[in-house]
Design a protein around this motif. Structure first.
Motif, PDB file in Angstrom:
ATOM      1  N   GLU A  63     -65.846 -18.376  45.297  1.00  0.00           N
ATOM      2  CA  GLU A  63     -66.251 -18.134  43.754  1.00  0.00           C
ATOM      3  C   GLU A  63     -66.052 -19.195  43.026  1.00  0.00           C
ATOM      4  O   GLU A  63     -67.070 -19.415  42.581  1.00  0.00           O
ATOM      5  N   ASN A  64     -65.136 -20.008  43.187  1.00  0.00           N
ATOM      6  CA  ASN A  64     -64.943 -21.183  42.566  1.00  0.00           C
ATOM      7  C   ASN A  64     -65.925 -22.211  42.894  1.00  0.00           C
ATOM      8  O   ASN A  64     -66.608 -22.920  42.112  1.00  0.00           O
ATOM      9  N   GLU A  65     -66.410 -22.159  43.999  1.00  0.00           N
ATOM     10  CA  GLU A  65     -67.310 -23.360  44.618  1.00  0.00           C
ATOM     11  C   GLU A  65     -68.726 -22.645  44.087  1.00  0.00           C
ATOM     12  O   GLU A  65     -69.474 -23.496  43.746  1.00  0.00           O
ATOM     13  N   ILE A  66     -68.953 -21.450  43.925  1.00  0.00           N
ATOM     14  CA  ILE A  66     -70.236 -21.006  43.484  1.00  0.00           C
ATOM     15  C   ILE A  66     -70.324 -21.353  42.029  1.00  0.00           C
ATOM     16  O   ILE A  66     -71.302 -21.477  41.526  1.00  0.00           O
ATOM     17  N   ASP A  67     -69.348 -21.130  41.251  1.00  0.00           N
ATOM     18  CA  ASP A  67     -69.366 -21.610  39.938  1.00  0.00           C
ATOM     19  C   ASP A  67     -69.473 -22.926  39.752  1.00  0.00           C
ATOM     20  O   ASP A  67     -70.481 -23.393  38.953  1.00  0.00           O
ATOM     21  N   ASN A  68     -68.948 -23.784  40.621  1.00  0.00           N
ATOM     22  CA  ASN A  68     -69.423 -25.126  40.519  1.00  0.00           C
ATOM     23  C   ASN A  68     -70.861 -25.669  40.636  1.00  0.00           C
ATOM     24  O   ASN A  68     -71.302 -26.398  40.114  1.00  0.00           O
ATOM     25  N   TYR A  70     -73.344 -23.339  40.331  1.00  0.00           N
ATOM     26  CA  TYR A  70     -74.135 -22.995  39.342  1.00  0.00           C
ATOM     27  C   TYR A  70     -73.950 -23.834  38.230  1.00  0.00           C
ATOM     28  O   TYR A  70     -75.064 -24.138  37.373  1.00  0.00           O
ATOM     29  N   ASN A  71     -72.869 -24.503  37.591  1.00  0.00           N
ATOM     30  CA  ASN A  71     -72.774 -25.360  36.740  1.00  0.00           C
ATOM     31  C   ASN A  71     -73.489 -26.728  36.936  1.00  0.00           C
ATOM     32  O   ASN A  71     -73.863 -27.292  35.871  1.00  0.00           O
ATOM     33  N   LYS A  75     -77.213 -24.829  35.368  1.00  0.00           N
ATOM     34  CA  LYS A  75     -77.339 -24.903  34.073  1.00  0.00           C
ATOM     35  C   LYS A  75     -78.498 -26.261  33.426  1.00  0.00           C
ATOM     36  O   LYS A  75     -78.617 -25.913  32.434  1.00  0.00           O
ATOM     37  N   GLU A  97     -81.067 -16.461  30.868  1.00  0.00           N
ATOM     38  CA  GLU A  97     -79.904 -16.526  31.587  1.00  0.00           C
ATOM     39  C   GLU A  97     -80.154 -16.326  32.924  1.00  0.00           C
ATOM     40  O   GLU A  97     -81.041 -15.554  33.323  1.00  0.00           O
TER      41      GLU A  97
END
Length: 98
Positions: A63-68, A70-71, A75, A97
């Motif tokens: 989850e954290n790596e997917i957030d990174n 995405y960011n 974005k 979005e």
């Protein structure tokens, strides 16, 4: 001297060339307020993303790596409508979005 410069320029061109990314897209539209768009990257690009974003080295994106990812990867293309054009007739609908 030309023999020294030419190989250097050739190598610089090869080093800075841009690879292509192949993406399969699947889209499901329920109504105009929401759509499900699935991007499947080609094998080389998928391996590239795992290499750069898999911080714990387990071969999967948590989850954290997917957030990174995405960011860092998505974005930044918001101003370009995420490279997606949605139109019905002559009317365009922006992607706000993802």
């Amino acid at each position: 001297m030309k023999k020294i410069i030419f190989p250097f320029l050739l190598n610089a061109f090869i080093l800075f060339s841009h690879p292509h990314v192949f993406i399969d897209i699947n889209m499901e539209i329920g109504d105009l307020s929401k759509a499900k768009i699935e991007w499947t990257f080609d094998l080389i690009e998928s391996q590239n993303k795992i290499y750069y974003f898999d911080d714990d080295g387990d071969g999967l994106l948590n989850e954290n790596e997917i957030d990174n990812f995405y960011n860092e990867g998505f974005k930044s293309v918001r101003d370009f409508n995420y490279f997606i054009t949605l139109k019905i007739g002559d009317k365009s609908y922006p992607v706000q979005e993802i």
